[in-house]
Motif scaffolding. Sequence first.
Motif, mmCIF file in Angstrom:
data_model
loop_
_atom_site.group_PDB
_atom_site.id
_atom_site.type_symbol
_atom_site.label_atom_id
_atom_site.label_comp_id
_atom_site.label_asym_id
_atom_site.label_seq_id
_atom_site.Cartn_x
_atom_site.Cartn_y
_atom_site.Cartn_z
ATOM 1 N N ASP A 16 6.046 -2.024 2.827
ATOM 2 C CA ASP A 16 6.059 -0.555 2.877
ATOM 3 C C ASP A 16 7.270 -0.006 2.118
ATOM 4 O O ASP A 16 7.161 0.968 1.372
ATOM 5 C CB ASP A 16 6.085 -0.056 4.319
ATOM 6 N N LEU A 17 8.429 -0.620 2.313
ATOM 7 C CA LEU A 17 9.629 -0.199 1.578
ATOM 8 C C LEU A 17 9.455 -0.421 0.077
ATOM 9 O O LEU A 17 9.855 0.414 -0.734
ATOM 10 C CB LEU A 17 10.860 -0.952 2.086
ATOM 11 N N LEU A 23 0.830 -1.200 0.000
ATOM 12 C CA LEU A 23 0.000 0.000 0.000
ATOM 13 C C LEU A 23 0.865 1.252 0.000
ATOM 14 O O LEU A 23 1.903 1.293 0.672
ATOM 15 C CB LEU A 23 -0.895 0.024 1.246
ATOM 16 N N THR A 24 0.404 2.280 -0.716
ATOM 17 C CA THR A 24 1.098 3.567 -0.679
ATOM 18 C C THR A 24 0.795 4.244 0.647
ATOM 19 O O THR A 24 -0.066 3.790 1.414
ATOM 20 C CB THR A 24 0.629 4.485 -1.821
ATOM 21 N N GLU A 61 6.595 3.674 -5.865
ATOM 22 C CA GLU A 61 6.129 5.049 -6.073
ATOM 23 C C GLU A 61 7.245 5.919 -6.649
ATOM 24 O O GLU A 61 7.023 6.706 -7.561
ATOM 25 C CB GLU A 61 5.633 5.664 -4.765
ATOM 26 N N ASN A 62 8.454 5.770 -6.107
ATOM 27 C CA ASN A 62 9.593 6.535 -6.622
ATOM 28 C C ASN A 62 9.873 6.188 -8.080
ATOM 29 O O ASN A 62 10.168 7.070 -8.886
ATOM 30 C CB ASN A 62 10.837 6.309 -5.764
ATOM 31 N N GLY A 69 -2.756 4.838 1.061
ATOM 32 C CA GLY A 69 -3.618 3.665 1.127
ATOM 33 C C GLY A 69 -3.956 3.051 -0.212
ATOM 34 O O GLY A 69 -4.742 2.103 -0.275
ATOM 35 N N LYS A 70 -3.389 3.569 -1.293
ATOM 36 C CA LYS A 70 -3.657 3.009 -2.621
ATOM 37 C C LYS A 70 -2.956 1.657 -2.741
ATOM 38 O O LYS A 70 -1.780 1.514 -2.431
ATOM 39 C CB LYS A 70 -3.139 3.961 -3.701
ATOM 40 N N LEU A 71 -3.706 0.667 -3.187
ATOM 41 C CA LEU A 71 -3.170 -0.685 -3.334
ATOM 42 C C LEU A 71 -2.305 -0.767 -4.585
ATOM 43 O O LEU A 71 -2.741 -0.444 -5.687
ATOM 44 C CB LEU A 71 -4.314 -1.698 -3.423
#
Length: 168
Positions: A52-53, A18-19, A59-60, A22-24
Amino acid sequence: PEIQKKLGFCRLINVPILTRTGKLLGCMEMHNAASGRPFDHEDARILMGLADLAAVALENAQLLEQKTHAQEALRRSRQMLELVLNTIPARVFWKDRHSVFQGCNLLFAQDAGLSSAQEIIGKKDDELRWHDQAAIYQADDLTVMQTGKPKLQYEEPQRTPDGRTLVL
């Protein structure tokens, strides 16, 4: 269970990726050998930390990809602008609020005695061949910037590359 035995594992744990908002993004699964201990809540906590990592890394990577696409679009746009500016039969330049040149087309650069448009960046009129008319040009710049209105149908002296002075 049959596939797990054939592959040599039977204990599984699966957590969502999850981001921060909260986006899956997906899931992360871990397998354990059949002879290993069963997974517990501590294992789930550790795997959630790894997920999480992974979310941050994903995302990066997405942001980097978006930035790369934006940079490529900007590069293409600049190339098109440069092509248009260097194709029109007119002299074009632009300055910042302090009358410092930020760019020009090739015809204007040549009038300034420069071999490329990039050479004008960061210069002021008093650093170019028409330095004796710099005060006139900067006064015109200031008037346009202060009023926010175009200045039309006016004349200015212009020094040519061969040293003559023309009235534009």
